[in-house]
Design an enzyme around this catalytic site. Structure first.
Site, PDB file in Angstrom:
ATOM      1  N   LYS A 195      77.845  18.068  87.861  1.00 32.29           N
ATOM      2  CA  LYS A 195      78.958  18.575  88.716  1.00 32.29           C
ATOM      3  C   LYS A 195      80.093  19.059  88.040  1.00 32.29           C
ATOM      4  O   LYS A 195      80.731  18.475  87.160  1.00 32.29           O
ATOM      5  CB  LYS A 195      79.530  17.516  89.645  1.00 32.29           C
ATOM      6  CG  LYS A 195      80.482  18.272  90.671  1.00 32.29           C
ATOM      7  CD  LYS A 195      81.629  17.337  90.926  1.00 32.29           C
ATOM      8  CE  LYS A 195      82.900  17.273  90.355  1.00 32.29           C
ATOM      9  NZ  LYS A 195      83.684  18.668  89.989  1.00 32.29           N
ATOM     10  N   GLU A 274      85.134  10.554  77.859  1.00 27.78           N
ATOM     11  CA  GLU A 274      85.667  11.060  76.900  1.00 27.78           C
ATOM     12  C   GLU A 274      87.111  11.753  77.481  1.00 27.78           C
ATOM     13  O   GLU A 274      87.016  12.754  78.419  1.00 27.78           O
ATOM     14  CB  GLU A 274      85.179  12.525  76.190  1.00 27.78           C
ATOM     15  CG  GLU A 274      85.970  12.974  75.096  1.00 27.78           C
ATOM     16  CD  GLU A 274      85.508  14.348  74.919  1.00 27.78           C
ATOM     17  OE1 GLU A 274      86.280  15.277  74.495  1.00 27.78           O
ATOM     18  OE2 GLU A 274      84.403  14.796  74.856  1.00 27.78           O
ATOM     19  N   CYS A 308      90.873  18.351  74.095  1.00 21.93           N
ATOM     20  CA  CYS A 308      91.372  16.920  74.172  1.00 21.93           C
ATOM     21  C   CYS A 308      91.922  16.603  72.460  1.00 21.93           C
ATOM     22  O   CYS A 308      92.360  15.654  72.429  1.00 21.93           O
ATOM     23  CB  CYS A 308      90.216  16.273  74.471  1.00 21.93           C
ATOM     24  SG  CYS A 308      88.675  16.517  73.675  1.00 21.93           S
ATOM     25  N   GLU A 406      99.826  14.185  77.839  1.00 21.85           N
ATOM     26  CA  GLU A 406      99.274  15.075  77.325  1.00 21.85           C
ATOM     27  C   GLU A 406      99.591  16.408  78.047  1.00 21.85           C
ATOM     28  O   GLU A 406      99.381  16.376  79.293  1.00 21.85           O
ATOM     29  CB  GLU A 406      97.677  14.704  77.740  1.00 21.85           C
ATOM     30  CG  GLU A 406      96.791  15.625  77.160  1.00 21.85           C
ATOM     31  CD  GLU A 406      95.207  15.324  77.462  1.00 21.85           C
ATOM     32  OE1 GLU A 406      94.432  15.504  76.541  1.00 21.85           O
ATOM     33  OE2 GLU A 406      94.959  14.772  78.506  1.00 21.85           O
TER      34      GLU A 406
END
Length: 513
Positions: A195, A274, A308, A406
């Site tokens: 997905k 992750e 990331c 973040e």
């Protein structure tokens, strides 16, 4: 041969991209389940980040599509798990061949779909092929175990594929990150249901077409690799909850990771995450400051800051702080924001208007908390599309939101520190622990700080340079498990021990009178 001028290259890229995108625009982008394209009752709009016009319509998967895909993956797994490793190796190399053959198409489609500058996307497509080749060569040995003999028994271990895997991938560099999960899962003998992120689904379609063609030509079931589009709250949740899916490999932000853990708990789903990062780059006063500056700039402003492992917190020793910040600001002001297909563009549009608004909101946070905005903080290119100015926050404190959260955009927060202990304290004072970067001329200090910083990966006197055999992943809220090398197989395979008795001794007697 003289290289074409930038304007000619841009025009050439736009013409080619228009042709590659024609088929996506002409019909609803379908799922691919059991090798067959399919639609749903629901669709969603996929936007062009450059101007937020509708790029195409995409089928939105629900319970029926996820169930069909999971069952197709079960059927595919029953055959694929027993395909010899040498044959799996050959097939994965064929997939890599096709990726390389379609690398231009992948790069141009993904650049338009995600807003990432074309200068990075060409390399991302080829890295996807590299991922498949690396794991192709692992396939013949992936089941190998260890021999553990004792006086009475010969113990040996086997690794066996766990079953169908749900793979949920993000919208930043989606093609490369999809191959980073799919290649080891297939090498292990697992089937997959993929997905992709709803904000950048198109390169996943190309990868699905490539895999389906390779498996069909090999007379293997097309259910080995399935693709279902949709939203995380629906298709992603249903995939995570489906009892036929044995594990979920997910790349994304940490809150979503916690939701996936909860959704997979009733079926004891194995998870491989992750997740997010607020990665420190620590620059000591004995470092090569020019190299450190260039690395800091590259790791936060390339890929639109949407990575990331970005160096989103720059911790600079006070004795060189003013000089370093001045150099940073001058360079940030010169970064070119532009159309993603322009070869000279360094920062393109952010992925989605909602994400752009989130990134822009941090300029207000910075001002409220007392940080200085050295440059940026607003919209670029007259506010058209999702273009955001490269932004530099300075004189920040680690307790500020700009240092703790973040942001996932072209935004760098600079924080001063006093000494080694202070740098380590600031670096670790966040919930994340994905990556860290250390710049110093002192080898002993490099080892000490690398040991004490809370991160799954540390680069010393270097930007993020990946070596595929090494482990990739984070600690704390930045992830569970590792990609890379044999480490990825811990998610996709089970360890089995087999013990063979070597002597004729009787077991202890029970029931003997």
């Amino acid at each position: 041969m003289n290289q074409l001028p930038t304007s000619a290259l841009l025009s050439d890229n736009m013409n080619k991209a228009r042709e590659y995108l024609r088929r996506f625009r002409s019909q609803v982008v379908p799922h691919r389940i059991g090798g067959h394209p399919g639609l749903s009752d629901q669709t969603f709009e996929n936007l062009d980040p450059s101007d937020n016009s509708v790029l195409c319509m995409v089928a939105s998967g629900g319970e029926a599509e996820i169930d069909r895909a999971a069952r197709a993956a079960e059927d595919g797994f029953r055959i694929w798990k027993d395909v010899p490793g040498d044959r799996r190796r050959a097939l994965l190399h064929q997939i890599a061949d096709q990726i390389e053959a379609r690398a231009e198409e992948i790069a141009l489609v993904e650049s338009i779909d995600s807003g990432q500058p074309i200068r990075y996307m060409a390399k991302a497509a080829l890295r996807g092929a590299e991922n498949f080749r690396f794991y192709a060569d692992k396939a013949p040995e992936v089941s190998d175990g260890k021999s553990l003999p004792t006086r009475t028994h010969l113990n040996y271990t086997l690794r066996q594929p766990i079953g169908p895997i749900g793979i949920i991938t993000p919208w930043n560099t989606p093609f490369m990150l999809s191959t980073w999960k799919i290649a080891p899962a297939l090498a292990a003998g697992c089937s997959i249901v993929h997905k992709p992120a709803e904000w950048s689904p198109l390169s996943a379609v190309i990868l699905s077409e490539i895999m389906t063609e390779v498996f069909e030509k090999a007379d293997l079931p097309p259910g080995i690799a399935n693709l279902v589009h949709g939203f995380g709250e629906t298709a992603g949740k249903l995939l995570t909850e489906h009892p036929s899916i044995r594990a979920i490999a997910f790349v994304g932000e940490s809150v979503t990771g916690s939701h996936i853990m909860a959704q997979g708990a009733p079926t004891l789903k194995r998870v491989h995450f992750e997740l997010g990062g607020k990665n420190p780059v620590i620059v000591f006063d004995d470092a090569d400051l020019e190299r450190a500056r260039d690395a800091v700039l590259f790791m936060i402003y390339s890929l639109n800051g949407q990575r990331c492992t970005s160096s989103s917190r720059a911790l600079i020793q006070r004795s060189v702080y003013d000089r370093f910040v001045s150099d940073l600001a001058a360079r940030v002001k010169s970064i070119k924001v532009g159309q993603p297909l322009d070869p000279s563009t360094e920062i393109g549009p952010l992925i989605h208007p909602r994400h752009a608004e989130k990134v822009l909101s941090y300029a207000k946070c910075a001002a409220q908390d007392g940080a200085q905005i050295a440059t940026g903080g607003g919209r670029a290119l007259n506010g058209k599309g999702n273009f955001v100015e490269p932004t530099l926050f300075v004189d920040a404190q680690n307790t500020m939101r700009i240092a703790q959260e973040e942001i996932f955009g072209p935004v760098l927060t600079v924080i001063p520190f006093d000494d080694e202990a202070d740098a380590i304290r600031i670096a670790n004072d966040v919930k994340y622990g994905l990556a860290a970067y250390i710049w110093t001329g002192d080898v002993g200090r490099a080892h000490r700080v690398a040991r004490d910083v809370e991160a799954g990966m540390v680069w010393v006197n270097s930007e993020n340079v990946r070596h595929l055999p090494t482990p990739f992943g984070g600690v704390k809220a930045s992830g569970i498990g590792r990609d890379g090398g044999d480490y990825a197989f811990d998610t996709y395979m089970e360890q089995k021990n087999i013990a063979i008795g070597l002597d004729r001794h009787r077991p202890p007697a029970i029931g003997v009178r």
